[in-house]
Design an enzyme around this catalytic site. Structure first.
Site, PDB file in Angstrom:
ATOM      1  N   ALA A 167      39.609  22.427  50.358  1.00 26.49           N
ATOM      2  CA  ALA A 167      38.829  23.358  51.184  1.00 26.49           C
ATOM      3  C   ALA A 167      37.571  23.726  50.412  1.00 26.49           C
ATOM      4  CB  ALA A 167      39.631  24.609  51.504  1.00 26.49           C
ATOM      5  N   LYS A 182      42.731  39.266  31.361  1.00 27.06           N
ATOM      6  CA  LYS A 182      43.534  38.296  30.615  1.00 27.06           C
ATOM      7  C   LYS A 182      44.582  38.994  29.751  1.00 27.06           C
ATOM      8  CE  LYS A 182      39.576  35.145  30.476  1.00 27.06           C
ATOM      9  NZ  LYS A 182      38.483  34.608  29.641  1.00 27.06           N
TER      10      LYS A 182
END
Length: 453
Positions: free
Chosen positions: A61, A223
């Site tokens: 996509a 993170k």
């Protein structure tokens, strides 16, 4: 009955050949997506051998279909509708590398609802919506894998969950943002101020036109949230992290740190304490001789302290198209191996950790206990002892006091390294110090990390 291993090879070969190809649908074909396509194509045979079956990209996509066709050719079905990938019956696993936290959440949850595994390099998505995503994956018995979301080329999630599975993790600390590490390296090596170093990072493509997520520490906090969840079995607690970037960092402090034998790094730290977990991102002083201080440019490094393995360190590229693709494809290999295995054995996602009820608390800023660096502007060079005495009055342990080397346009500066002290106590001491007649301007404070066992 005994069976000759040689005789068993042929039937095993036939059984492996019969395993169906893992069919991948990808949302996004930008830097990471195009790198993933290239590496999958280039190393197809090696990847299949390691995964135990072929992995094939069957659908992509993209917003710009013409550009996407130029990358993947006519071998892959293209669509402008990401939901088409998320729901298509011929897709086994959805790779989400488009980024963002809004539509990406809907694509991922839809894919999970349709029984598809998910691989993503989107740390912001998981830091913000991870609890919901992992709960949905657990309910459907599918994998959510995200190695590429944390340290790109460094397989730190696998290290924490597999290589260090026997260990109680005590702390994780790392340079986990390449943009800020590049800027800090330039400030130290070339004597640049922050603005000039940032401009150079942008000119070289290390920093975005809007670098806020990087320089404000948000990317590193995303993170760190994932690292802490894996290290300690705690829920994702991004909203509770203490986050400080490098925008206020001055070149004079980079130089003064060097004078004292330290280097300044933007460090993410998750440390288990009796009362909870420290979860913080900030610029800190690291001893110049330490390995972490030698991590320069856009490189990343992570240290882990655990009870059995002791100190371990992981180093690698913190950004890059094929570097991130390496982590994404490693997750696809995990999915290929684990597809059909009981959900409790799905190593990559957080499993029971995602809904822990006895979760460790995140310590407030005032309770964090570290050593500190202070730079105190004074009116005269002979006031160094008065500064040390003022801190001692407030029960702050003073380890070293020095005068800063002279710099053009900068008045006398007293440099102090403290022993370990709670942040709350230090804040009170600095507030009192600021009111003393000897002090000629704002006092700068930074934490000091020894990164020892």
């Amino acid at each position: 009955m005994y069976r000759d291993p040689v005789e068993s090879l042929e039937p095993l070969h036939h059984r492996q050949a019969a395993i169906r190809t893992l069919r991948v649908g990808m949302i996004g074909i930008g830097t990471v997506g195009s790198g993933t396509f290239r590496v999958l194509a280039r190393n197809r045979a090696d990847i299949a051998a390691r995964a135990g079956r072929s992995i094939e990209l069957v659908m992509v996509a993209a917003r710009n279909l013409e550009r996407a066709a130029g990358i993947v050719g006519d071998s892959v079905a293209l669509t402008a509708d990401a939901m088409h990938v998320a729901t298509h019956p011929d897709v086994d696993v959805v790779v989400e590398v488009a980024g963002g936290t809004g539509p990406a959440r809907d694509w991922v949850l839809t894919a999970i609802a349709h029984g598809k595994h998910v691989v993503t390099a989107n740390k912001a998505l998981l830091a913000v919506h991870g609890a919901e995503i992992f709960a949905a994956a657990r309910e459907k018995g599918v994998i959510v894998a995200y190695e590429g979301a944390v340290a790109v080329s460094i397989p730190i999630i696998k290290a924490l969950r597999e290589g260090l599975a026997a260990n109680r993790i005590e702390w994780v600390a790392g340079i986990i943002n390449g943009t800020t590490n590049f800027i800090l390296s330039k400030m130290r090596d070339e004597g640049l101020d922050f603005a000039a170093a940032l401009a150079q990072a942008q000119a070289l493509g290390y920093a975005e036109a809007d670098p806020s997520f990087d320089i404000e520490g948000i990317d590193a906090a995303h993170k760190l949230t994932l690292l802490a969840a894996n290290a300690f079995g705690m829920p994702l607690r991004f909203a509770d992290a203490q986050v400080e970037g490098i925008t206020a960092l001055q070149g004079v402090d980079v130089a003064c740190a060097e004078q004292l034998g330290y280097r300044i790094k933007l460090l993410g730290v998750a440390r288990r304490q009796a009362a909870g977990v420290e979860l913080r991102v900030q610029p800190v002083l690291v001893p110049a001789a330490h390995l972490m201080a030698q991590v320069n440019g856009s490189m990343n490094a992570i240290m882990v302290k655990s009870d059995a393995a002791g100190l371990t360190m992981y180093y690698g590229a913190g950004a890059g198209s094929e570097q991130t693709a390496s982590a994404v494809i490693a997750d696809l290999v995990d999915v290929a191996r684990l597809d059909g295995v009981h959900a409790a054995q799905h190593v990559p996602h957080l499993g029971v950790h995602a809904h822990a009820t006895n979760a460790l608390a995140v310590l407030p800023r005032a309770a964090v206990h570290t050593s500190h660096y202070l730079r105190v502007p004074v009116h005269a060079l002979d006031q160094i002892q008065a500064i040390a005495a003022g801190l001692a009055e407030r029960k702050v342990p003073v380890r070293q006091v020095a005068l800063a080397a002279e710099r053009p346009g900068v008045g006398p500066q007293v440099l102090v390294l403290t022993g370990p002290v709670e942040q709350g106590a230090l804040d009170l001491a600095v507030h009192a110090l600021q009111a003393r007649a000897e002090v000629a301007g704002p006092v700068t404070t930074l934490r000091v990390e020894s990164l020892e066992g």
